[in-house]
Design an enzyme around this catalytic site. Structure first.
Site, PDB file in Angstrom:
ATOM      1  N   ARG A  45       0.781  -1.169   0.051  1.00  0.00           N
ATOM      2  CA  ARG A  45      -0.083   0.052  -0.033  1.00  0.00           C
ATOM      3  C   ARG A  45       0.943   1.335  -0.114  1.00  0.00           C
ATOM      4  NH1 ARG A  45      -5.076  -1.755   0.569  1.00  0.00           N
ATOM      5  NH2 ARG A  45      -5.366  -3.582   1.567  1.00  0.00           N
ATOM      6  N   HIS A  56       3.921 -10.806  -5.855  1.00  0.00           N
ATOM      7  CA  HIS A  56       2.595  -9.995  -6.415  1.00  0.00           C
ATOM      8  C   HIS A  56       2.923  -8.572  -6.273  1.00  0.00           C
ATOM      9  CE1 HIS A  56      -1.252  -8.687  -7.106  1.00  0.00           C
ATOM     10  NE2 HIS A  56      -1.887  -9.774  -7.033  1.00  0.00           N
ATOM     11  N   TYR A  87      -0.526  -2.632  -4.577  1.00  0.00           N
ATOM     12  CA  TYR A  87      -1.828  -2.256  -4.939  1.00  0.00           C
ATOM     13  C   TYR A  87      -1.639  -0.886  -5.662  1.00  0.00           C
ATOM     14  CZ  TYR A  87      -3.390  -5.925  -1.690  1.00  0.00           C
ATOM     15  OH  TYR A  87      -3.613  -7.062  -0.843  1.00  0.00           O
ATOM     16  N   HIS A 146      -1.515  -7.148 -12.018  1.00  0.00           N
ATOM     17  CA  HIS A 146      -2.799  -6.720 -12.591  1.00  0.00           C
ATOM     18  C   HIS A 146      -2.501  -5.850 -13.730  1.00  0.00           C
ATOM     19  CE1 HIS A 146      -5.358  -7.553  -8.633  1.00  0.00           C
ATOM     20  NE2 HIS A 146      -4.485  -8.515  -8.896  1.00  0.00           N
ATOM     21  N   GLU A 159      -2.341 -11.147 -14.413  1.00  0.00           N
ATOM     22  CA  GLU A 159      -3.501 -12.065 -13.682  1.00  0.00           C
ATOM     23  C   GLU A 159      -4.681 -11.338 -14.506  1.00  0.00           C
ATOM     24  OE1 GLU A 159      -5.594 -12.369  -9.393  1.00  0.00           O
ATOM     25  OE2 GLU A 159      -3.451 -11.068  -9.591  1.00  0.00           O
ATOM     26  N   ASP A 216      -6.797 -16.352 -11.752  1.00  0.00           N
ATOM     27  CA  ASP A 216      -7.474 -16.310 -10.522  1.00  0.00           C
ATOM     28  C   ASP A 216      -8.849 -16.860 -10.685  1.00  0.00           C
ATOM     29  OD1 ASP A 216      -9.229 -14.927  -8.384  1.00  0.00           O
ATOM     30  OD2 ASP A 216      -7.492 -14.169  -7.752  1.00  0.00           O
ATOM     31  N   HIS A 256     -11.610 -14.092  -9.531  1.00  0.00           N
ATOM     32  CA  HIS A 256     -11.996 -13.200 -10.635  1.00  0.00           C
ATOM     33  C   HIS A 256     -12.460 -13.849 -11.764  1.00  0.00           C
ATOM     34  CE1 HIS A 256      -8.148 -10.782  -8.909  1.00  0.00           C
ATOM     35  NE2 HIS A 256      -9.071 -10.919  -8.103  1.00  0.00           N
ATOM     36  N   HIS A 276      -4.461 -18.785  -8.798  1.00  0.00           N
ATOM     37  CA  HIS A 276      -4.714 -18.026  -7.526  1.00  0.00           C
ATOM     38  C   HIS A 276      -6.001 -18.910  -7.149  1.00  0.00           C
ATOM     39  CE1 HIS A 276      -2.519 -13.971  -7.975  1.00  0.00           C
ATOM     40  NE2 HIS A 276      -1.789 -14.894  -7.503  1.00  0.00           N
ATOM     41  N   ASP A 302     -15.533  -9.337  -7.268  1.00  0.00           N
ATOM     42  CA  ASP A 302     -13.984  -9.531  -6.848  1.00  0.00           C
ATOM     43  C   ASP A 302     -13.989  -9.663  -5.329  1.00  0.00           C
ATOM     44  OD1 ASP A 302     -11.296  -9.859  -6.547  1.00  0.00           O
ATOM     45  OD2 ASP A 302     -10.899  -7.791  -7.215  1.00  0.00           O
ATOM     46  N   HIS A 341     -13.093 -12.268  -2.678  1.00  0.00           N
ATOM     47  CA  HIS A 341     -12.425 -13.721  -2.407  1.00  0.00           C
ATOM     48  C   HIS A 341     -13.199 -14.413  -1.060  1.00  0.00           C
ATOM     49  CE1 HIS A 341      -8.435 -12.825  -4.527  1.00  0.00           C
ATOM     50  NE2 HIS A 341      -9.505 -12.274  -5.105  1.00  0.00           N
ATOM     51  N   GLU A 345      -5.227 -17.071  -2.018  1.00  0.00           N
ATOM     52  CA  GLU A 345      -5.283 -15.494  -1.470  1.00  0.00           C
ATOM     53  C   GLU A 345      -6.675 -15.466  -0.738  1.00  0.00           C
ATOM     54  OE1 GLU A 345      -3.329 -12.975  -5.005  1.00  0.00           O
ATOM     55  OE2 GLU A 345      -5.307 -13.870  -5.276  1.00  0.00           O
TER      56      GLU A 345
END
Length: 287
Positions: free
Chosen positions: A37, A69, A72, A109, A144, A178, A181, A215, A228, A230, A260
């Protein structure tokens, strides 16, 4: 033997990851290369790298079972020059961290065009990737699949293929699928006929050899919801029966699985235990 693991915490250093992966019953893992972040990322100290690599060897992990990964904040599809440039520089730093740790794959992403259109967004993604690959040549970037919301690019296999096809360096790109997703974007992975159709589409456009990781996430919402969110394995809309079909597909079983799902290492250990049971139960049923 299947490869399975989870997204692991790195607070206190990368060196904790191999041992904790083993403790949750895993033989694969995913990590962030820095605080996901924040725009700031530092390369690890030499002694930390050496200890991480020593423990990777101790717990018999290898480059095909380790994944980073991206953070964000990165958006290399952004039409805003400042964000695009900051994203590009942070992605370069992330690749350096991966390279130093000996992690071959960096998952990203593709990004959001923020309402300015898919064509322009893809052009910016490709431009960024081309520039990155000219500077860093040890790491493969995995695109992804995402859900169709907020101007996201990559909610279809065709979009991922277009990015790879337009790149100057297609050999440096692969994909991660994923399950949450994909399900939310309308790919019914609970149906074997539809799953076969998806895998054939990936093979014909991109090539199954470029599908490097999965994922493994259940979804809080239904097929085509584009939400989206999880959920732990078997507790969402994909469900136990859906995952039993998906996980036991002969092609899917060859690809490393990374959880995840919500929760701590303990929750991931429970998910891994359940996934292994779903495979073993079907195999026992066939005997």
């Amino acid at each position: 033997m299947i490869l399975i693991g989870a997204h692991m915490p790195i607070g206190g250093g990368f060196k904790r990851v191999p041992k904790e992966t083993y403790e949750i019953g895993g033989n694969a893992f995913q990590i962030f290369p820095h605080n996901a972040r924040q725009w700031k990322a530092n390369t690890p100290k030499a002694e930390d790298v050496l200890e991480f690599k020593r423990r990777v060897k101790k717990y018999t992990l290898n480059e095909e079972s380790m994944l980073c990964h991206s953070g964000y904040l990165i958006n290399i599809a952004s039409p805003r020059d400042e964000i695009w440039k900051k994203s590009l520089e942070l992605l370069k730093t992330e690749m350096k961290i991966c390279s130093e740790l000996g992690i071959k794959y960096l998952n990203i992403h593709p990004g959001s065009h923020l309402g300015t259109g898919e064509e322009g967004g893809i052009k910016r993604i490709v431009q960024a990737l081309n520039e990155i690959f000219e500077e860093e040549n040890n790491v493969i970037i995995l695109l992804e699949n995402v859900t169709k919301k907020g101007g996201n690019i990559g909610y279809t296999i065709e979009q991922l293929d277009k990015i790879i096809s337009l790149s100057k360096y297609p050999e440096r790109l692969g994909i991660t699928f994923d399950t949450c997703h994909g399900f939310d974007a309308g790919y019914d992975i609970t149906n074997l006929k539809e799953l076969d159709k998806l895998l054939k589409n990936i093979d014909s456009l991109i090539g199954l050899k470029k599908l490097k990781f999965i994922h493994l996430n259940d979804s809080k919402y239904g097929l085509g919801s584009n939400k989206d969110r999880h959920e732990n394995i078997g507790k969402g809309e994909i469900g136990i029966e859906g995952f039993t079909r998906f996980l036991n597909h002969p092609i899917i079983k060859k690809i490393p699985w990374i959880l995840e799902t919500p929760g701590s290492n303990h929750a991931h250990a429970e998910d891994i235990k359940l996934v292994k049971k779903l495979i073993n139960d079907l195999e026992d049923h066939k005997k």
